[in-house]
Motif scaffolding. Structure first.
Motif, PDB file in Angstrom:
ATOM      1  N   ILE A  32       0.836  -1.202   0.000  1.00  0.00           N
ATOM      2  CA  ILE A  32       0.000   0.000   0.000  1.00  0.00           C
ATOM      3  C   ILE A  32       0.869   1.249   0.000  1.00  0.00           C
ATOM      4  O   ILE A  32       0.617   2.212  -0.742  1.00  0.00           O
ATOM      5  CB  ILE A  32      -0.946  -0.016   1.218  1.00  0.00           C
ATOM      6  N   LEU A  33       1.922   1.248   0.820  1.00  0.00           N
ATOM      7  CA  LEU A  33       2.801   2.416   0.872  1.00  0.00           C
ATOM      8  C   LEU A  33       3.575   2.594  -0.431  1.00  0.00           C
ATOM      9  O   LEU A  33       3.848   3.729  -0.847  1.00  0.00           O
ATOM     10  CB  LEU A  33       3.768   2.282   2.048  1.00  0.00           C
ATOM     11  N   LYS A  59      -2.873   6.409   8.242  1.00  0.00           N
ATOM     12  CA  LYS A  59      -3.482   5.200   8.796  1.00  0.00           C
ATOM     13  C   LYS A  59      -2.514   4.016   8.728  1.00  0.00           C
ATOM     14  O   LYS A  59      -2.490   3.165   9.632  1.00  0.00           O
ATOM     15  CB  LYS A  59      -4.782   4.886   8.058  1.00  0.00           C
ATOM     16  N   ALA A  60      -1.710   3.951   7.667  1.00  0.00           N
ATOM     17  CA  ALA A  60      -0.700   2.892   7.578  1.00  0.00           C
ATOM     18  C   ALA A  60       0.334   3.044   8.688  1.00  0.00           C
ATOM     19  O   ALA A  60       0.777   2.050   9.285  1.00  0.00           O
ATOM     20  CB  ALA A  60      -0.028   2.918   6.214  1.00  0.00           C
ATOM     21  N   VAL A 115       2.784   1.296  13.852  1.00  0.00           N
ATOM     22  CA  VAL A 115       3.132   1.547  15.252  1.00  0.00           C
ATOM     23  C   VAL A 115       2.499   0.498  16.155  1.00  0.00           C
ATOM     24  O   VAL A 115       3.142  -0.041  17.072  1.00  0.00           O
ATOM     25  CB  VAL A 115       2.691   2.966  15.663  1.00  0.00           C
ATOM     26  N   SER A 116       1.229   0.171  15.899  1.00  0.00           N
ATOM     27  CA  SER A 116       0.561  -0.848  16.716  1.00  0.00           C
ATOM     28  C   SER A 116       1.179  -2.226  16.497  1.00  0.00           C
ATOM     29  O   SER A 116       1.305  -3.018  17.438  1.00  0.00           O
ATOM     30  CB  SER A 116      -0.941  -0.877  16.403  1.00  0.00           C
ATOM     31  N   LEU A 117       1.591  -2.516  15.258  1.00  0.00           N
ATOM     32  CA  LEU A 117       2.236  -3.801  14.983  1.00  0.00           C
ATOM     33  C   LEU A 117       3.598  -3.895  15.674  1.00  0.00           C
ATOM     34  O   LEU A 117       3.984  -4.974  16.155  1.00  0.00           O
ATOM     35  CB  LEU A 117       2.394  -3.990  13.472  1.00  0.00           C
ATOM     36  N   THR A 150       8.177   1.687   8.663  1.00  0.00           N
ATOM     37  CA  THR A 150       7.792   2.889   9.401  1.00  0.00           C
ATOM     38  C   THR A 150       8.670   4.070   9.015  1.00  0.00           C
ATOM     39  O   THR A 150       8.188   5.201   8.855  1.00  0.00           O
ATOM     40  CB  THR A 150       7.881   2.639  10.918  1.00  0.00           C
ATOM     41  N   ASP A 151       9.972   3.824   8.849  1.00  0.00           N
ATOM     42  CA  ASP A 151      10.874   4.891   8.398  1.00  0.00           C
ATOM     43  C   ASP A 151      10.471   5.395   7.015  1.00  0.00           C
ATOM     44  O   ASP A 151      10.492   6.610   6.751  1.00  0.00           O
ATOM     45  CB  ASP A 151      12.316   4.383   8.368  1.00  0.00           C
TER      46      ASP A 151
END
Length: 319
Positions: A148-149, A188-189, A194-196, A230-231
């Protein structure tokens, strides 16, 4: 819906349809999708644990999302859903590890779950036990988020080219709309990642991963993947912010050009208007006073003076 994947089975089987239903001993993955209360009770009685409600899954406190209770490890992560649709959302999904079994609870249909489910049905060896199924699911979720990213980054790159190579006067509305949607998906991704990251860090405390080097190595690999993605999400967010600022800067420049043109027109026509206002009706001899076509001509000139600037503004893209 309650369905069970048994060890080595080629597919899922339904469960919880009768009051005396019990969980098969070789069950590996118990999946609850938008479950009824009866289905939740059937699973709770079979595994001896109380499952979190939908309201509890939506809580944001870490103590409500990540905890161990009665020998079970409860982990809730936020998963990106409907990323290609008009309204991308992030919804909670709960994973429960108890013994050699995995229980998942969800009220949405993430694409990663559908993909992994299809793979597990074709290759039962992917799910020899609950911990392996858990890591496989997380692997699919992380891969899906990365895809998606990547698509979002391609869209942002396309909008960047449009901003800096667009013809003068072209509209910015579509560009700003697409950049805004890209920022929404990326935000949202990032929340999901972060939650993962928190979930994976907490999962390392589960008894199922103690003493199994292969599982722990897989867990650490997923943690590294989440960190790198995340980075990339942080870089993408900064790039989108820059492009939004650039687009707004171009809009301001074009507005200033328009105001400059208006200022020039005002400076050119103001002196003649002033002279006409003072002297235009103060002459004794005015041949046009007896001109029969004078009034229609005056109306026509007034109409033309109003319509011609409007057509010119529309051609320039200002209206």
């Amino acid at each position: 819906m309650l369905r069970i994947l048994r060890q080595g089975a080629p597919g899922f089987e339904p469960g919880g349809h009768t009051p005396d239903w019990r969980l098969p001993a070789d069950a590996v993955w118990i999946e609850l999708v938008d479950p009824t209360r009866a289905e939740e009770v059937a699973v709770e009685q079979s595994i001896g644990l109380l499952l979190p409600t939908r309201e509890e899954m939506a809580e944001i406190e870490a103590s409500s999302r990540l905890y161990q209770e009665d020998g079970g490890t409860f982990m809730t992560a936020t998963i990106l859903v409907n990323a290609e649709g008009e309204l991308p959302t992030a919804a909670p999904v709960t994973f429960v590890l108890t013994g050699d079994k995995l229980v998942t609870i969800r009220y949405v249909e993430p694409r990663a779950f559908s993909v992994f489910t299809a793979q597990a049905e074709r290759q039962p060896s992917l799910c020899p036990g609950g911990p392996q199924t858990f890591l496989g699911l997380l692997d699919a979720v992380i891969d899906r988020t990365a895809d998606i990213l990547e698509r979002t980054a391609s869209e942002v790159e396309a909008q960047s080219r449009m901003i800096f190579s667009r013809p003068r006067g072209a509209a910015f509305e579509k560009i700003l709309s697409r950049l805004g949607r890209a920022q929404n998906v990326n935000a949202k991704a990032r929340d999901s990642l972060v939650s993962l990251a928190r979930l994976l860090s907490f999962a390392s405390l589960a008894d199922q991963f103690e003493g199994d080097k292969e599982l722990r190595d897989h867990l650490k690999s997923l943690q590294r993947d989440v960190t790198s993605i995340t980075d990339h999400s942080s870089y993408l967010s900064g790039n989108i912010t820059f492009l939004l600022d650039a687009a707004l800067g171009f809009i301001n420049i074009e507005q200033n050009q328009i105001f400059k043109i208006f200022s020039v027109f005002s400076a050119v026509f103001l002196p003649p208007t002033l002279i006409a206002g003072i002297y235009g009706m103060n002459f004794e001899h005015m041949p046009e006073l007896k001109w029969m076509e004078g009034y229609p001509w005056a109306l026509g000139l007034m109409l033309a003076a109003a319509v011609i600037p409007l057509l010119w503004f529309r051609r320039k893209g200002w209206l």
